[in-house]
Design an enzyme around this catalytic site. Structure first.
Site, PDB file in Angstrom:
ATOM      1  N   HIS A 179      52.562  38.955 -27.145  1.00 17.44           N
ATOM      2  CA  HIS A 179      51.284  38.768 -26.562  1.00 17.44           C
ATOM      3  C   HIS A 179      50.038  39.408 -26.808  1.00 17.44           C
ATOM      4  CE1 HIS A 179      52.536  36.883 -22.300  1.00 17.44           C
ATOM      5  NE2 HIS A 179      53.430  36.165 -23.715  1.00 17.44           N
TER       6      HIS A 179
ATOM      7  N   LYS B  30      57.572  50.860 -19.597  1.00 15.17           N
ATOM      8  CA  LYS B  30      58.043  51.701 -20.644  1.00 15.17           C
ATOM      9  C   LYS B  30      60.058  52.066 -20.483  1.00 15.17           C
ATOM     10  CE  LYS B  30      53.755  52.340 -22.707  1.00 15.17           C
ATOM     11  NZ  LYS B  30      54.885  51.223 -23.352  1.00 15.17           N
TER      12      LYS B  30
ATOM     13  N   TYR C  40      49.552  51.417 -23.939  1.00 13.53           N
ATOM     14  CA  TYR C  40      51.158  50.098 -23.554  1.00 13.53           C
ATOM     15  C   TYR C  40      51.780  49.494 -24.599  1.00 13.53           C
ATOM     16  CZ  TYR C  40      52.235  46.009 -20.633  1.00 13.53           C
ATOM     17  OH  TYR C  40      53.122  45.013 -20.118  1.00 13.53           O
TER      18      TYR C  40
HETATM   19  C1  PHB Z   1      58.980  42.157 -16.481  1.00 14.26           C
HETATM   20  O1  PHB Z   1      60.189  42.243 -15.497  1.00 14.26           O
HETATM   21  O2  PHB Z   1      59.070  41.364 -16.936  1.00 14.26           O
HETATM   22  C2  PHB Z   1      58.220  43.486 -16.472  1.00 14.26           C
HETATM   23  C3  PHB Z   1      58.154  44.665 -15.566  1.00 14.26           C
HETATM   24  C4  PHB Z   1      57.300  45.475 -15.604  1.00 14.26           C
HETATM   25  C5  PHB Z   1      56.355  45.341 -16.393  1.00 14.26           C
HETATM   26  C6  PHB Z   1      56.114  44.235 -17.545  1.00 14.26           C
HETATM   27  C7  PHB Z   1      57.041  43.054 -17.451  1.00 14.26           C
HETATM   28  O3  PHB Z   1      55.555  46.230 -16.300  1.00 14.26           O
END
Ligand code: PHB
Ligand code: APR
Length: 389
Positions: free
Chosen positions: A72, A296, A384
């Protein structure tokens, strides 16, 4: 000595460390409390930083991720109907990979099978001994029989509820904690994603996150009070709450369906210092927990593994201990920055029960600033996609 490194815990931290060490010719034994099926049934987060992607490739476990994962370029951070696009690739030159932790763990188990490494499942009563001696030992019970393995080093990769952290004397440990007054209710559903990139949504009703696993599998979350249970949330209630919290432009595209998994996770920030005690080194959730808002958790575990593996190799090959001496400070410096980012994202996007009107205005102003300032978007993007290891 029976083995060079005993690794307590066969989650992603323990398996990746075992994978990297064995490929470098280091002998390890992994001790895991549960069955492999149980470890692989846990649904966890799904975003890999680019450094994580590279390390998994270097460890020889990147093939399926590169075939099935979704790179992404950015994500949306929204406030009611204001959608702020943060273009990670444009701002940092890096992407993230959408690929579930469950898949990462399965790939690691498959790679460990291929290498023929030693992993003992369903062990109990793990205790750690002689951490201040030249040779340490780990004792445990397997098939009803007591066992003892001697080793040079012990890696505590046994998660938040493990025993490793407690092997550091209480008066030599310091912990830092923040428990948030809400949880995330997550569902998996075999429906197409509502958006081509993730949506982190702030709304007057609370937070929602639209994530995905593939073109026909979504992972969606809503913020819920800590007192709620899964039984309080029918699929209908989930979908109507989720729809209300994401921007109208996205809600218009929402396709709903039955949930195939539903669970509630509390949100917590936690760090235990130091990460080293004698021959013991803590890694991943054994030493720290972040709220999932910054994606994270797994990525921090992977950077710890990277630092420890790079330090263990010279220690075991030539007795060069400089890396091990620096491990705790080195890893903690990155951990605290991820703690800060995860706390900031959580504060920016969640409604706190009993908060005053000022707090809601602060969230709104933060998102409005993000919309207007490329500097603010670059700062978010840099964190991020992951700070360098
Ligand atoms: C996910 O489970 O896809 C997920 C969880 C927390 C995030 C991003 C994605 O911050
Ligand atoms: N003895 C042996 N194994 C144990 C013990 C014990 N006393 N206690 C716990 N374990 C095992 C657990 O069964 C689990 O499989 O240690 C493993 C720890 O795995 P995780 O909790 O997944 O932690 P970690 O490998 O550090 O992975 C971090 O997982 O929890 C998420 O958000 C977190 O994404 C991050 C990642």
């Amino acid at each position: 000595m029976d083995t060079q490194v005993v690794i307590i815990g066969g989650g992603p931290s323990g398996l990746l460390l075992s994978q990297l060490l064995n490929r470098a010719g280091v002998d390890t034994v992994v001790l895991e409390r549960s069955t492999r099926a149980h470890v692989l049934a846990r649904i966890r987060a799904g975003i890999l930083e680019w450094g994580t992607v590279q390390l998994l490739r270097d460890a020889g476990v990147g093939a399926r991720m590169d075939r099935k994962g979704l790179p992404h370029d950015g994500a949306y951070f929204t406030d009611s109907d204001l959608m702020v696009h943060v273009d990670f690739k444009d701002l940092t030159g890096k992407q993230v990979m959408v690929y579930g932790q469950t898949d990462v763990t399965r790939d690691l188990y498959d790679a460990q099978d291929a290498l023929g490494t030693t992993i003992h499942h369903q062990v109990s009563d793990v205790t750690i001994h002689d951490l201040d001696q030249a040779m340490s030992a780990v004792e445990f019970t397997k098939d009803g029989k007591p066992q003892r393995i001697t080793c040079a080093y012990v890696a505590g990769c046994d998660g938040f509820h493990g025993v490793s952290r407690e092997a550091i004397p209480a008066n030599k440990r310091k912990s830092f904690e923040r428990v948030y007054p809400f949880g995330w209710l997550g569902i998996l559903s075999e429906t197409p994603p509502v958006n081509d990139e993730l949506i982190y949504a702030n709304s007057d009703d609370g937070f929602a996150l639209a994530s995905m696993r593939n073109a026909n599998l979504v992972r969606y979350y809503v913020q819920v009070p800590l007192t709620d249970t899964v039984a309080d949330w029918s699929d209908e209630r989930f979908w109507s709450t989720f729809r209300k919290r994401i921007p109208v432009q996205a809600a218009a595209r929402l396709i709903t369906g039955p949930s195939i998994e539903k669970s509630i996770a509390p949100l917590r920030s936690f760090v235990s210092e130091p990460l080293r005690w004698g021959n013991l080194f803590l890694v991943g959730d054994a030493a720290h927990i972040v709220p999932p808002t910054g994606a994270k958790g797994l990525n921090l575990a992977v950077s710890d593994v990277h630092y420890l593996y790079q330090a263990l190799i010279p220690a075991l090959r030539s007795g060069d201990l400089a890396g091990l001496d620096g491990y705790s400070d080195h890893a903690l410096s990155r951990i605290w920055k991820a703690m800060r980012f995860s706390w900031q994202m959580t504060t920016m996007l969640h409604r706190f029960d009993g908060e005053d009107a000022f707090a809601a205005q602060m969230r709104r102003a933060t998102l409005s600033h993000l919309a207007q300032s490329e500097t603010a978007r670059r700062d978010l993007a840099e964190n991020y996609v992951g700070l360098p290891f």
